[in-house]
Scaffold this active site. Structure first.
Site, PDB file in Angstrom:
ATOM      1  N   ARG A  50      -0.663 -58.178-114.145  1.00  0.00           N
ATOM      2  CA  ARG A  50      -1.744 -59.107-113.787  1.00  0.00           C
ATOM      3  C   ARG A  50      -2.799 -59.194-114.892  1.00  0.00           C
ATOM      4  O   ARG A  50      -3.414 -60.256-115.082  1.00  0.00           O
ATOM      5  CB  ARG A  50      -2.424 -58.643-112.489  1.00  0.00           C
ATOM      6  N   ASP A 161     -13.993 -64.897 -99.182  1.00  0.00           N
ATOM      7  CA  ASP A 161     -13.065 -64.025 -99.903  1.00  0.00           C
ATOM      8  C   ASP A 161     -13.699 -63.692-101.252  1.00  0.00           C
ATOM      9  O   ASP A 161     -14.599 -64.405-101.711  1.00  0.00           O
ATOM     10  CB  ASP A 161     -11.710 -64.719-100.114  1.00  0.00           C
TER      11      ASP A 161
HETATM   12  C1  LIG Z   1      -3.642 -59.947 -97.781  1.00  0.00           C
HETATM   13  S1  LIG Z   1      -4.999 -61.049 -97.832  1.00  0.00           S
HETATM   14  C2  LIG Z   1      -5.276 -61.309 -96.104  1.00  0.00           C
HETATM   15  C3  LIG Z   1      -5.512 -62.754 -95.772  1.00  0.00           C
HETATM   16  C4  LIG Z   1      -5.666 -63.064 -94.289  1.00  0.00           C
HETATM   17  N1  LIG Z   1      -6.819 -62.383 -93.751  1.00  0.00           N
HETATM   18  C5  LIG Z   1      -4.411 -62.681 -93.547  1.00  0.00           C
HETATM   19  O1  LIG Z   1      -4.426 -61.699 -92.794  1.00  0.00           O
HETATM   20  O2  LIG Z   1      -3.403 -63.373 -93.698  1.00  0.00           O
HETATM   21  C6  LIG Z   1      -6.334 -59.948 -98.270  1.00  0.00           C
HETATM   22  C7  LIG Z   1      -7.540 -60.696 -98.825  1.00  0.00           C
HETATM   23  O3  LIG Z   1      -8.650 -59.794 -98.882  1.00  0.00           O
HETATM   24  C8  LIG Z   1      -9.421 -60.129-100.010  1.00  0.00           C
HETATM   25  N2  LIG Z   1     -10.282 -59.003-100.392  1.00  0.00           N
HETATM   26  C9  LIG Z   1      -9.931 -57.797-100.866  1.00  0.00           C
HETATM   27  N3  LIG Z   1     -11.004 -57.051-101.141  1.00  0.00           N
HETATM   28  C10 LIG Z   1     -12.084 -57.819-100.818  1.00  0.00           C
HETATM   29  C11 LIG Z   1     -13.491 -57.600-100.875  1.00  0.00           C
HETATM   30  N4  LIG Z   1     -14.022 -56.468-101.321  1.00  0.00           N
HETATM   31  N5  LIG Z   1     -14.305 -58.595-100.466  1.00  0.00           N
HETATM   32  C12 LIG Z   1     -13.794 -59.761-100.006  1.00  0.00           C
HETATM   33  N6  LIG Z   1     -12.476 -60.015 -99.934  1.00  0.00           N
HETATM   34  C13 LIG Z   1     -11.627 -59.060-100.332  1.00  0.00           C
HETATM   35  C14 LIG Z   1      -8.382 -60.474-101.065  1.00  0.00           C
HETATM   36  O4  LIG Z   1      -8.907 -61.267-102.104  1.00  0.00           O
HETATM   37  C15 LIG Z   1      -7.311 -61.188-100.234  1.00  0.00           C
HETATM   38  O5  LIG Z   1      -7.407 -62.580-100.316  1.00  0.00           O
END
Ligand SMILES: C[S@@+](CC[C@H](N)C(=O)[O-])C[C@H]1O[C@@H](n2cnc3c(N)ncnc32)[C@H](O)[C@@H]1O
Length: 289
Positions: A50, A161
């Site tokens: 990445r 996000d």
């Molecule tokens: C696997 S996705 C989940 C998406 C959706 N909630 C679902 O369950 O399908 C996890 C998301 O959490 C976000 N994320 C991770 N750490 C974060 C943080 N500290 N603050 C905000 N978002 C975060 C990532 O960018 C990612 O888009």
């Protein structure tokens, strides 16, 4: 953990002069410090794949130079952190949450909207928007007239996000038609329009949602409380202290009687758990007293 113990052998095909254990440790420490995301040693190759394009793009030559850059350049740091998020998501993921929401929560929200109350919903860690749109479509329902009526009420839906690239997709709200397969067809018929091979969420539904960049570890700029929070498959990337702090903050911003939905492999832990009554699998209701 010492840098040398992270991966003793050089990664296949990668010169340790360009990317070695100390670089992995530096990047993972930054990502943990900024976003709370834990990158265990097994992710060394993922970090390489990445970050290497960013190292090249910025003409840094080595990861060590790139690490120095992201330590001094907040914008580049945000890009690097974003690039290490996992954004996998899909419509109607964990469908039982939407069933519960429709059956147990929606009727009360509709009554309150009819009584001119403000309803606030937060999809925290919404990635590219599929969760947020699934939730909104479920709330609006498959009936045209009542859906339009709800859409005109004081309904505020926030999708947030840390990853800007994911939010950009959420805002466009156009997805391949096949992605909507898990969504009940009356909702798709009502709240999307055809766009070639794709479907786009209708303008009246889009007008209800705001997508914002928000790091869950930082301050939250909210004045009111939320009636519903979805934060699913986000805390899996965090360690226990971070999860506990986040759950406590969710309990604080949830209105009494409001609902929190978390991912299937996640748990509500820590002192704030006492404020959150389990009302279904990975579903919690904020206690009123
Ligand atoms: C696997 S996705 C989940 C998406 C959706 N909630 C679902 O369950 O399908 C996890 C998301 O959490 C976000 N994320 C991770 N750490 C974060 C943080 N500290 N603050 C905000 N978002 C975060 C990532 O960018 C990612 O888009």
């Amino acid at each position: 953990m010492s840098a040398a113990s992270i991966f003793a052998e050089p990664l296949p095909g990668i010169s340790p002069d360009i990317y070695g254990p100390a670089d992995f440790k530096a990047v993972s420490d930054i990502v943990y410090g900024v976003a709370g995301i834990v990158l265990p040693p097994g992710k060394a190759m993922l970090v390489y794949s990445r970050i290497a394009p960013l190292v090249r793009e910025r003409g840094c030559g080595t990861f060590a130079n790139y690490v120095a850059l992201i330590r001094s350049d907040p914008q580049e740091q945000a890009r690097a952190v974003s690039s290490l998020t996992t954004n996998h998501t899909f419509f109607y993921r964990e469908a039982h949450h939407f069933d519960h929401f429709e059956r147990e929560v929606r009727p009360g929200l509709l009554r309150r909207m009819e009584a001119r109350e403000t309803i606030r919903i937060w999809s925290a860690g919404c990635s590219s928007g599929e969760e947020t749109w699934s939730l909104l479509m479920t709330l609006l329902g498959g009936d045209k007239l009542s859906g339009k009526r709800i859409a005109q009420r004081d309904l505020r839906v926030l999708g947030s996000d840390i990853a800007r690239h994911a939010l950009a997709k959420a805002r466009v709200a156009t997805y391949p038609a096949r992605d909507f397969k898990p969504v009940p067809s009356d909702l798709v018929g009502q709240w999307t329009r055809e766009d070639g091979e794709d479907l786009t969420i209708t303008d009246d539904a889009r007008a209800i949602v705001r997508f914002r960049t928000l790091n869950l570890l930082e301050d939250w700029p909210f004045k009111g409380r939320f009636d519903v929070i979805f934060c699913r498959n986000v805390m899996i990337y965090f360690d226990n202290p971070t999860k506990e702090r986040l759950v406590a903050r969710f309990a604080e911003v949830l209105a009494p009687g409001g609902h929190l939905y978390i991912g299937h492999s996640e748990r509500v832990t820590g002192p704030a758990a006492a404020l959150l009554q389990p009302v279904g699998p990975t579903i919690y209701r904020r206690r009123t007293a």
